[in-house]
Motif scaffolding. Structure first.
Motif, PDB file in Angstrom:
ATOM      1  N   GLY A 289       0.827  -1.188   0.000  1.00 47.26           N
ATOM      2  CA  GLY A 289       0.000   0.000   0.000  1.00 47.26           C
ATOM      3  C   GLY A 289       0.866   1.243   0.000  1.00 47.26           C
ATOM      4  O   GLY A 289       1.985   1.241   0.523  1.00 47.26           O
ATOM      5  N   ARG A 290       0.359   2.295  -0.599  1.00 45.41           N
ATOM      6  CA  ARG A 290       1.093   3.548  -0.689  1.00 45.41           C
ATOM      7  C   ARG A 290       0.536   4.543   0.316  1.00 45.41           C
ATOM      8  O   ARG A 290      -0.683   4.795   0.339  1.00 45.41           O
ATOM      9  N   PRO A 291       1.361   5.162   1.138  1.00 48.46           N
ATOM     10  CA  PRO A 291       0.841   6.126   2.108  1.00 48.46           C
ATOM     11  C   PRO A 291       0.284   7.393   1.474  1.00 48.46           C
ATOM     12  O   PRO A 291      -0.474   8.125   2.118  1.00 48.46           O
ATOM     13  N   ASP A 292       0.652   7.661   0.186  1.00 47.15           N
ATOM     14  CA  ASP A 292       0.081   8.823  -0.499  1.00 47.15           C
ATOM     15  C   ASP A 292      -1.218   8.463  -1.213  1.00 47.15           C
ATOM     16  O   ASP A 292      -1.734   9.239  -2.017  1.00 47.15           O
ATOM     17  N   ARG A 293      -1.759   7.283  -0.947  1.00 44.53           N
ATOM     18  CA  ARG A 293      -3.083   6.862  -1.379  1.00 44.53           C
ATOM     19  C   ARG A 293      -3.858   6.467  -0.131  1.00 44.53           C
ATOM     20  O   ARG A 293      -3.273   6.119   0.892  1.00 44.53           O
ATOM     21  N   SER A 294      -5.181   6.506  -0.205  1.00 45.08           N
ATOM     22  CA  SER A 294      -5.953   6.125   0.983  1.00 45.08           C
ATOM     23  C   SER A 294      -7.083   5.179   0.629  1.00 45.08           C
ATOM     24  O   SER A 294      -7.545   5.125  -0.518  1.00 45.08           O
ATOM     25  N   LEU A 295      -7.481   4.406   1.621  1.00 47.97           N
ATOM     26  CA  LEU A 295      -8.690   3.600   1.584  1.00 47.97           C
ATOM     27  C   LEU A 295      -9.687   4.237   2.540  1.00 47.97           C
ATOM     28  O   LEU A 295      -9.312   4.659   3.644  1.00 47.97           O
TER      29      LEU A 295
ATOM     30  N   VAL B 162     -11.259  -7.492   1.640  1.00 48.10           N
ATOM     31  CA  VAL B 162     -11.318  -7.319   0.191  1.00 48.10           C
ATOM     32  C   VAL B 162     -11.027  -5.874  -0.200  1.00 48.10           C
ATOM     33  O   VAL B 162     -10.410  -5.617  -1.238  1.00 48.10           O
ATOM     34  N   ALA B 163     -11.446  -4.912   0.631  1.00 54.89           N
ATOM     35  CA  ALA B 163     -11.084  -3.519   0.357  1.00 54.89           C
ATOM     36  C   ALA B 163      -9.567  -3.352   0.388  1.00 54.89           C
ATOM     37  O   ALA B 163      -8.988  -2.651  -0.450  1.00 54.89           O
ATOM     38  N   GLY B 164      -8.919  -4.012   1.351  1.00 58.22           N
ATOM     39  CA  GLY B 164      -7.463  -3.967   1.406  1.00 58.22           C
ATOM     40  C   GLY B 164      -6.829  -4.625   0.195  1.00 58.22           C
ATOM     41  O   GLY B 164      -5.871  -4.100  -0.392  1.00 58.22           O
TER      42      GLY B 164
END
Length: 920
Positions: free
Chosen positions: A75-81, A558-560
């Motif tokens: 996962g990228r910290p400059d992206r969010s869920l 699944v979101a992850g």
């Protein structure tokens, strides 16, 4: 990494998979006395040359997520869920820290506020992320006060914090301090009164944990003053057994310096004298959360309870339906401001009524989900916990754009509480579709999914306590199935001969496998462990963890996964299937991401047959099952599908039953920019693993070609170009890429190639068996090049209406090559063999009917070949059906059967139609 025994070596008796644990014996070297003579040798990890604890001792969520992390995607910290839920407690190190940025949408305007705005500067939610390189809670929305109003991110209920932690928890509060961790392998039996004890020296503001493998045991952790801080089981009057590891953990409770904590392992207590088996145990301390990245970065520390995508930042909206409507209204702004890839919604209907405090206006939710998908954000939702064989999937999971997620136990058996399969009507097109979509682990009633817990909310941040009914509601009302008869809970997997053909699918297990399963009591298949036990509430802390079970826990997994696959598609996929950055993504991007998750999911009707109870899927040959959708979501193969170029390549891959460590599929893609023929094949090589001798034949492996560029435009469902059932481990697929096909797809074609494990005769999930496969693809520019077209009467049919189909097929290379043409009529449609040009029919493996043309007089070009088929007319057969694709074979001799010939599919010649059947 994992040692495997040859199939020919003697099988020493089937045993549920402990492969990783068996390697721990090498760690034993430094002695340490226990409280009884039963204690064996123990080694501190920092003293024997091995610097890290085996991941087998962590949460099964971490063990499976490692498949992605080891591929380079955390996962990228400059992206969010994002999530809409009861709130998020940013004080927990796995969730926070919070950047200080609040979103407000009052008065219809999207605006940001900050606790430290900086004079004259725009508010940047990712400023602290850029400074630290670590994920944060980057945005918080609390305009809706049903769950309370606070000046900082808080969660009175706890549901939202738990969900966010499963999806993207960094694991910083449970990062393992290897220098303070020990491993013991006692391999001993405990009777009532026997105890193994271990001491752990831990620093203040850290934590203590213990993980044990064995049967009928519980773990207790006591503080320095002897007070019980955690207990994994609270079982009385039973002799409950479990199949996976037992994990206990607690925050430390002393104020400063070091203190000694004690871990006890003992048999479960019951009315009868209890006997427990202890195979292996790890005990240790956590690092201070300010001194570790947890699993958020590659250089961090392995944690016990990290989320699936620990490198992602989090965007949190408090409230359920109302917050989702807000998110939909401002979806473009959320995508651009917070770089949101997916939105998790772990809430919905139960028993046809709004869930607990869900309230809100649910009628508008499908429209909101559409808005979210149009912004390029993938919606993921819990299927529901209605605990009946066919219900649930209300809003938001019922929305066609969303991934609806059903819950499973650790060995892929569908949890009895999960809602089953009904569909919905698309709010824009009026066309029906079916649900659910995939399954993922969500915990069992007695073996919950452990993730971050909340702390007591401070008075000085509380502005409004909220609706008491909402804040105290059980947002995951999982109940025992008391009103179902025992017979309804017995394994009842049956196989439809229309789908399986001559395949023998009597799920017969090897004797030693049956014996092993029978060691467990009758509730084995719906209860996998003694569950979470009792903590002392006097020592509540925002570094603690708690257990919950439900589809609410399955959806964030699944979101992850979706976030990790989106990273792979953005960073490393070929341009034709790559995702743009979130601000530039749109509806088609959301559906292409959804397709990858569904296309790489694995059916579990056979591999998990003993573990399915009230919800029993059947083998669908790549189709959707009403209880598990397309099957168990697979993060590793999903990443491989978009990043591994298999064009003209041969690879070896491994699939297995030792889940969650083994993978269930092998995947990649083929990319071409010239006309030609694409062939792919999979061949079984050999078995390995400690239980390989229990197998009773070669594995069933299905091989699929999916159109990576063109998922179903309504639902995002996978578009199958060709498929073959490898009943004995070997399968072949083929398709022709024509100039017209290339032109329609921007001058290039990308197809996913996925080989899926369907069955290992004699053995099921939980046993140590791996099947080794050889996967090969070939692109031949001088191969068979065929163009085809189809024209159907309509896209929507009423029940009983007849569809007239016209087909064209022309061989472009080799010039003049004669072929026989085949089309496929979906299951449930009746072929009219008295009219049209059909010369022969055969049942299609997987359901439906093959119709053939040119059998008696093969040609190189056909125009207006006609066939007729009558739509199903039963109300319960309302749904979407796929015709085709057209396929051809150059094997025109009349020797042998039509089904045994090698067929080449013509990509782009399938057609999905809708049937709306009415009551009569």
């Amino acid at each position: 990494m994992k040692g495997h025994d040859s199939q020919n070596e003697k099988n020493d008796g089937a045993r549920l998979s402990r492969r990783s644990i068996l390697q721990i014996g090498a760690l034993a070297g430094v002695g340490m006395a226990g409280s009884t003579a039963l204690s064996n040798q123990v080694a501190a990890l920092g003293t024997d040359g091995d610097d890290s604890l085996d991941a087998a001792y962590t949460n099964i969520r971490v063990r499976e997520a490692l498949q992605a992390w080891e591929r380079g995607y955390r996962g990228r910290p400059d992206r969010s869920l994002a999530l809409t839920d009861s709130g998020t407690d940013a004080r927990h190190p796995d969730i926070g820290p919070w950047t200080g940025v609040t979103v407000t949408t009052e008065d219809g305007e999207f605006a940001l506020e900050s606790t430290h705005p900086g004079e004259g500067r725009e508010i940047d939610p990712f400023e602290r992320v850029e400074d630290t390189g670590l994920p944060h809670l980057v945005g918080w929305h609390n305009d809706h006060d049903r769950y309370g109003s606070y000046s900082r991110p808080r969660d009175e209920n706890g549901h939202g914090t738990h969900v966010a932690s499963i999806m993207a928890g960094s694991g910083r509060a449970s990062a393992i301090d290897d220098d303070r961790t020990q491993v013991d392998e006692p391999l001993t039996t405990l009777v009532l009164g026997d105890t193994l004890s271990y001491t752990v020296d831990a620093e203040a503001e850290t934590g203590v944990f213990a993980t044990a493998f064995g049967d009928a045991i519980e773990i207790v952790i006591e503080g320095p003053d002897g007070v019980q801080l955690d207990r994994t089981g609270d079982v009385t009057g039973s002799t409950e057994l479990h199949l996976e590891s037992t994990i206990a953990e607690t925050p430390t409770v002393h104020d400063e310096g070091e203190a000694t904590y004690t871990v006890f392992v003992r048999p479960l207590e019951g009315e009868l004298v209890s006997t427990g088996q202890v195979d292996s145990i790890a005990v240790g301390a956590f690092r201070h959360y300010e001194e570790t990245d947890g699993d958020a970065t590659e250089d961090g520390d392995l944690s016990v309870h990290a989320g699936v995508a620990p490198g992602y930042s989090i965007t949190s909206l408090t409230d359920l339906g109302t917050a989702t409507e807000t998110f939909g209204e401002f979806a473009d702004e959320f995508a651009e401001t917070f770089n949101v890839r997916a939105l998790n919604m772990s809430w919905g209907y139960v028993g046809g009524l709004p869930l607990g405090a869900a309230g809100g206006t649910l009628d508008d939710i499908p429209e909101s989900i559409r808005q979210i998908a149009e912004a390029g954000i993938l919606p993921v939702a819990a299927a529901g916990n209605d605990a009946t064989p066919a219900s649930g999937n209300g809003a938001p999971a019922v929305a066609s754009e969303a991934i609806s997620v059903v819950s499973t136990g650790p060995f892929d058996g569908i949890a009895a509480y999960s809602s089953g399969g009904i569909g919905g009507i698309d709010d824009e097109t009026g066309e029906p579709y079916t649900k659910p979509d995939v399954t993922a682990p969500g915990g069992q009633i007695t073996d919950t999914d452990v993730a971050a817990d909340i702390g007591e909310i401070e008075d000085d941040v509380t502005e409004d306590d909220g609706d008491e009914e909402a804040t105290e509601a059980d947002l995951e009302p999982v109940e025992e199935l008391e009103d179902l008869d025992d017979e309804e809970l017995e394994p009842k997997t049956e196989f439809d001969e229309a789908i399986t053909g001559d395949a023998d699918y009597e799920p017969t297990l090897a004797d030693e496998v049956v014996d092993t399963l029978l060691e467990f009591d009758g509730e084995l298949l719906s209860a996998f462990g003694p569950g979470r036990g009792q903590n002392d509430d006097r020592y509540g802390d925002v570094r603690d963890y708690t257990g919950k079970a439900g589809t609410s826990m399955a959806a964030p997994s699944v979101a992850g996964i979706s976030g990790l696959v989106a990273d792979a598609m953005e960073e490393d996929a070929t341009e034709a299937i790559a995702l743009p950055e979130p601000a530039d993504a749109g509806y088609e991007d959301s559906l292409r991401l959804k397709q990858v998750i569904l296309a790489t999911a694995s059916e579990t009707a056979l591999t998990a047959a003993p573990y399915h109870r009230a919800k029993v899927p059947v083998y669908r040959f790549g189709g959707r099952d009403p209880y598990e959708g397309y099957g168990r979501a697979n993060v590793g193969p999903a990443i491989d599908a978009v990043t591994r170029d298999l064009t003209d390549e041969s690879i070896s891959g491994t699939v297995g039953l030792g889940v969650p460590d083994d993978e269930r599929a092998v995947a990649g893609y083929v990319h071409v920019s010239d006309p030609g023929e694409i062939d792919a094949s999979v061949a079984f090589s050999h078995y390995s693993g400690a239980n390989a001798g229990a197998t009773k034949g070669d594995p069933h492996v299905d091989l699929f070609l999916y159109d990576a560029q063109n998922p179903d435009e309504l639902t995002g469902e996978p578009t199958i170009v060709d498929k073959d059932a490898g009943l004995e481990g070997d399968a072949d697929v083929s398709t022709s890429v024509s100039p017209d096909d290339l032109e329609e797809n921007g001058g290039e074609r990308v197809l996913y190639v996925v080989a899926k494990l369907v069955n290992v005769p004699g053995v099921v999930n939980g046993f140590d068996v791996q099947a080794h496969l050889d996967l090969e693809t070939a692109f031949d520019e001088a191969g068979l090049i065929v163009e085809g077209e189809r024209e159907d009467d309509a896209s929507v049919f009423t029940g009983g209406q007849t569809n007239r189909t016209e087909l064209d097929a022309t061989v472009r290379h080799p010039d003049g090559e004669a072929v026989v043409v085949r089309d496929t009529i979906p299951e449930g449609w009746d072929v009219d063999e008295d009219h049209g040009d059909v010369e022969a029919t055969t049942p299609a493996f997987g359901g439906g009917t093959h119709v053939y043309f040119g059998v008696d007089d093969p040609q190189s070009a056909y125009e207006e070949l006609t066939h007729f088929a009558e739509a199903p007319d039963s109300v319960d057969e309302t749904g979407r059906y796929t015709f085709g694709p057209i396929a051809v074979t150059t094997d025109t001799d009349d020797d042998g059967t039509l089904t045994d010939r090698e067929w080449t599919a013509i990509s782009g010649t399938d057609r999905t139609v809708t049937v709306v059947a009415e009551e009569t």
